[in-house]
Scaffold this motif. Structure first.
Motif, short mmCIF file in Angstrom:
data_model
loop_
_atom_site.label_atom_id
_atom_site.label_comp_id
_atom_site.label_asym_id
_atom_site.label_seq_id
_atom_site.Cartn_x
_atom_site.Cartn_y
_atom_site.Cartn_z
N GLY A 107 0.78 -1.24 0.00
CA GLY A 107 0.00 0.00 0.00
C GLY A 107 0.80 1.27 0.00
N ALA A 108 2.09 1.21 -0.39
CA ALA A 108 2.88 2.44 -0.47
C ALA A 108 2.25 3.40 -1.48
CB ALA A 108 4.32 2.12 -0.89
N VAL A 109 2.27 4.67 -1.16
CA VAL A 109 1.75 5.69 -2.07
C VAL A 109 2.59 5.74 -3.34
CG1 VAL A 109 1.38 8.18 -2.37
CG2 VAL A 109 0.80 7.07 -0.20
N LYS A 110 3.91 5.60 -3.18
CA LYS A 110 4.83 5.62 -4.31
C LYS A 110 6.15 5.00 -3.88
CE LYS A 110 6.90 8.71 -7.74
NZ LYS A 110 7.08 10.11 -8.17
N THR A 111 6.84 4.37 -4.84
CA THR A 111 8.18 3.87 -4.59
C THR A 111 9.15 4.52 -5.57
OG1 THR A 111 8.08 1.98 -6.11
CG2 THR A 111 7.25 1.64 -3.87
N THR A 112 10.36 4.76 -5.08
CA THR A 112 11.46 5.24 -5.93
C THR A 112 12.60 4.25 -5.80
OG1 THR A 112 10.82 7.56 -5.63
CG2 THR A 112 13.08 7.11 -6.38
N SER A 113 12.97 3.61 -6.90
CA SER A 113 14.04 2.62 -6.91
C SER A 113 15.26 3.21 -7.59
CB SER A 113 13.60 1.36 -7.65
OG SER A 113 12.40 0.82 -7.10
N VAL A 114 16.42 3.14 -6.91
CA VAL A 114 17.64 3.75 -7.43
C VAL A 114 18.75 2.71 -7.47
CG1 VAL A 114 19.33 5.60 -7.16
CG2 VAL A 114 16.97 5.96 -6.42
N ASP A 115 19.35 2.52 -8.65
CA ASP A 115 20.46 1.59 -8.79
C ASP A 115 21.34 2.06 -9.93
OD1 ASP A 115 20.98 -1.55 -7.79
OD2 ASP A 115 21.89 -1.07 -9.72
N LEU A 116 22.64 1.77 -9.83
CA LEU A 116 23.60 2.24 -10.82
C LEU A 116 23.55 1.44 -12.12
CD1 LEU A 116 25.93 4.24 -11.28
CD2 LEU A 116 27.48 2.55 -10.28
N ALA A 117 23.05 0.20 -12.06
CA ALA A 117 23.08 -0.67 -13.23
C ALA A 117 21.95 -0.33 -14.21
CB ALA A 117 22.95 -2.13 -12.80
N ASN A 118 22.31 -0.17 -15.48
CA ASN A 118 21.32 0.16 -16.50
C ASN A 118 20.21 -0.88 -16.58
OD1 ASN A 118 22.38 2.62 -17.54
ND2 ASN A 118 23.99 1.47 -18.59
N ARG A 119 20.57 -2.14 -16.44
CA ARG A 119 19.58 -3.20 -16.61
C ARG A 119 18.57 -3.23 -15.47
NH1 ARG A 119 22.36 -9.02 -15.55
NH2 ARG A 119 20.54 -9.55 -16.78
N SER A 120 18.82 -2.50 -14.39
CA SER A 120 17.90 -2.52 -13.26
C SER A 120 16.52 -1.99 -13.65
CB SER A 120 18.46 -1.70 -12.09
OG SER A 120 18.54 -0.33 -12.41
N VAL A 121 16.45 -1.11 -14.63
CA VAL A 121 15.15 -0.54 -15.02
C VAL A 121 14.25 -1.62 -15.60
CG1 VAL A 121 13.96 1.09 -16.53
CG2 VAL A 121 16.09 1.76 -15.38
N ALA A 122 14.73 -2.33 -16.63
CA ALA A 122 13.91 -3.38 -17.25
C ALA A 122 13.59 -4.48 -16.25
CB ALA A 122 14.65 -3.96 -18.46
N LYS A 123 14.56 -4.84 -15.41
CA LYS A 123 14.33 -5.90 -14.43
C LYS A 123 13.28 -5.48 -13.40
CE LYS A 123 17.31 -9.04 -15.79
NZ LYS A 123 16.88 -10.41 -16.18
N THR A 124 13.32 -4.23 -12.97
CA THR A 124 12.36 -3.74 -11.98
C THR A 124 10.96 -3.63 -12.59
OG1 THR A 124 14.11 -2.55 -10.81
CG2 THR A 124 11.85 -1.87 -10.37
N ILE A 125 10.89 -3.15 -13.83
CA ILE A 125 9.61 -3.10 -14.53
C ILE A 125 9.00 -4.50 -14.62
CG2 ILE A 125 8.58 -2.77 -16.82
CD1 ILE A 125 10.41 -0.33 -17.15
N GLU A 126 9.84 -5.48 -14.92
CA GLU A 126 9.36 -6.86 -15.02
C GLU A 126 8.78 -7.35 -13.70
OE1 GLU A 126 10.98 -10.95 -17.00
OE2 GLU A 126 12.36 -9.92 -15.64
#
Length: 394
Positions: free
Chosen positions: A240-259
């Protein structure tokens, strides 16, 4: 077989079940010549102490496996250890809402340098030294007699820098289509056993993720640093978080997090997923007066970017101070480390010093170490490496 003599001051430690051999324990370290050699450890008078194998891992030169002078290092020993470990996980195999867990945890289950993870009838063997890898066929054959499986994959983590050895990861069974979809406390994760050193989720944080979802996330604005594939963010959103912000240096983290968000029916476009150096993001957040109700910090023990080098043993206190700057009053910091080089007491001191240097008060709400499937032994406290504190900023 190699006979090694143990210095007098280490004899009691080994007799107490300490499984890791280090070079400074040995009277005759020059005897160590070949990874995978069976070792017989004796005191300086020749009295038998333990038997194991030579295998370089971190600061160790070998692992001791048995303190029984009659027991040999062979397939029977491996079979006995594997059978006992599988039996200890009987309740885990029966769980419907969690289908990913550890079935063999190195020295905790009696064989240092080897872990085995279960992903919905697919198994991942991770070898941490060339020494244990020398027994690969005996161990796999013993395992095959004890467990049904759809496939077996492996990771080799024993090059000279302790990194991943790229190779064909498939071992036995039928190759599945990836990703595998596994459950963790009802949530879903996409798992890849064939794509580099990491698979998509760190199983040792299972209890922490559940706590975030069940008790801490509702109505909160959450920052997840060093986010990898966003597993903490997924559980925060499910909680139930209002919003999350995910921060990582690896470029592939975006696609992996979206998945991972998509696996759980979460609108990833409503979340922030950023490729940034975490330290630079902290600077950005302070400059723009961004603050969060819940901040998750689970950095690697050691990391290097273009502008920063981070060592948990040296720098966690300063990292804590950075997190304090972006945490709301009465907000919570989930401080975590997998560094085995210091214990929970020292980790708590890093937290305490960070708050004191900021002139602020805090309260530790709860703490976590490894979950029960990550079996450890009291004779080797270093094996219980995970330390997590839920810290409330007052």
């Amino acid at each position: 077989m190699v006979n090694v003599k143990i210095k007098k001051r280490f004899v009691e430690k080994i007799l107490g079940g300490y499984p890791l051999l280090t070079k400074d324990m040995l009277v005759n370290p020059e005897q160590l010549e070949k990874e995978g050699e069976v070792l017989v450890a004796a005191d300086e008078r020749g009295r038998f102490l333990a038997r194991g194998f030579q295998g370089s891992q971190n600061k160790g030169v070998g692992w001791l496996l048995t303190w029984d002078s009659e027991e040999q290092v062979d397939q029977r020993l491996f079979s006995n250890r594997l059978r006992a470990a599988l039996g200890r996980r009987n309740l885990w195999f029966a769980k419907a809402d969690t289908t990913a867990f550890r079935v063999f945890n190195g020295e905790g289950d009696g064989i240092g340098g080897l872990t085995i993870d279960f992903f919905d009838d697919h198994y991942l063997f991770t070898w941490y030294s060339e020494g244990i890898y020398a027994f690969r066929e005996e161990i796999l054959n013993a395992f095959e007699e004890l467990a049904d499986y759809k496939s077996i994959y492996e990771k080799k983590r024993f090059d000279t820098k302790g990194q991943y050895v790229a190779d064909d990861d498939f071992v036995r069974g039928e190759k599945p289509d990836f990703p595998l979809i596994v459950k963790e406390n009802g949530a879903s994760f996409a798992i890849y056993l064939n794509d580099g050193a990491m698979v998509g989720v760190f199983l040792d944080q299972r209890d922490v993720r559940k706590a975030i979802r069940d008790r801490y996330a509702e109505g909160k604005n959450v920052l997840n640093t060093f986010s990898y594939t966003g597993a903490f963010s997924v559980f925060a959103a499910l909680g139930g978080a209002v919003k999350t912000t995910s921060v990582d240096l690896a470029n592939r983290s975006v696609a992996k997090t979206i998945e991972q968000f998509s696996m759980n029916g979460i609108d990833y476009e409503a979340q922030d997923i950023l490729v940034r150096d975490v330290f630079r993001y902290f600077d950005y957040a302070v400059k723009n007066k961004l603050k969060f109700d819940l901040v998750v910090m689970d950095p690697p023990s050691f990391a290097r970017s273009k502008k920063h080098t981070f060592s948990a043993a040296k720098d966690y206190k300063d990292l804590m101070k950075r997190a304090i700057d972006v945490t709301e009053d009465k907000g919570i910091i989930v401080a975590s480390t997998n560094a085995a080089s210091f214990n929970m007491k020292k980790f708590e001191r890093f937290i305490d010093e960070g708050f004191k240097e900021k002139g602020l008060r805090y309260e530790i709400l709860e703490s976590y170490s490894l979950p029960e499937d990550f079996k450890t032994t009291s004779a080797f406290p270093e094996g219980d490496y995970l330390k997590v504190l839920f810290v409330k900023k007052k």
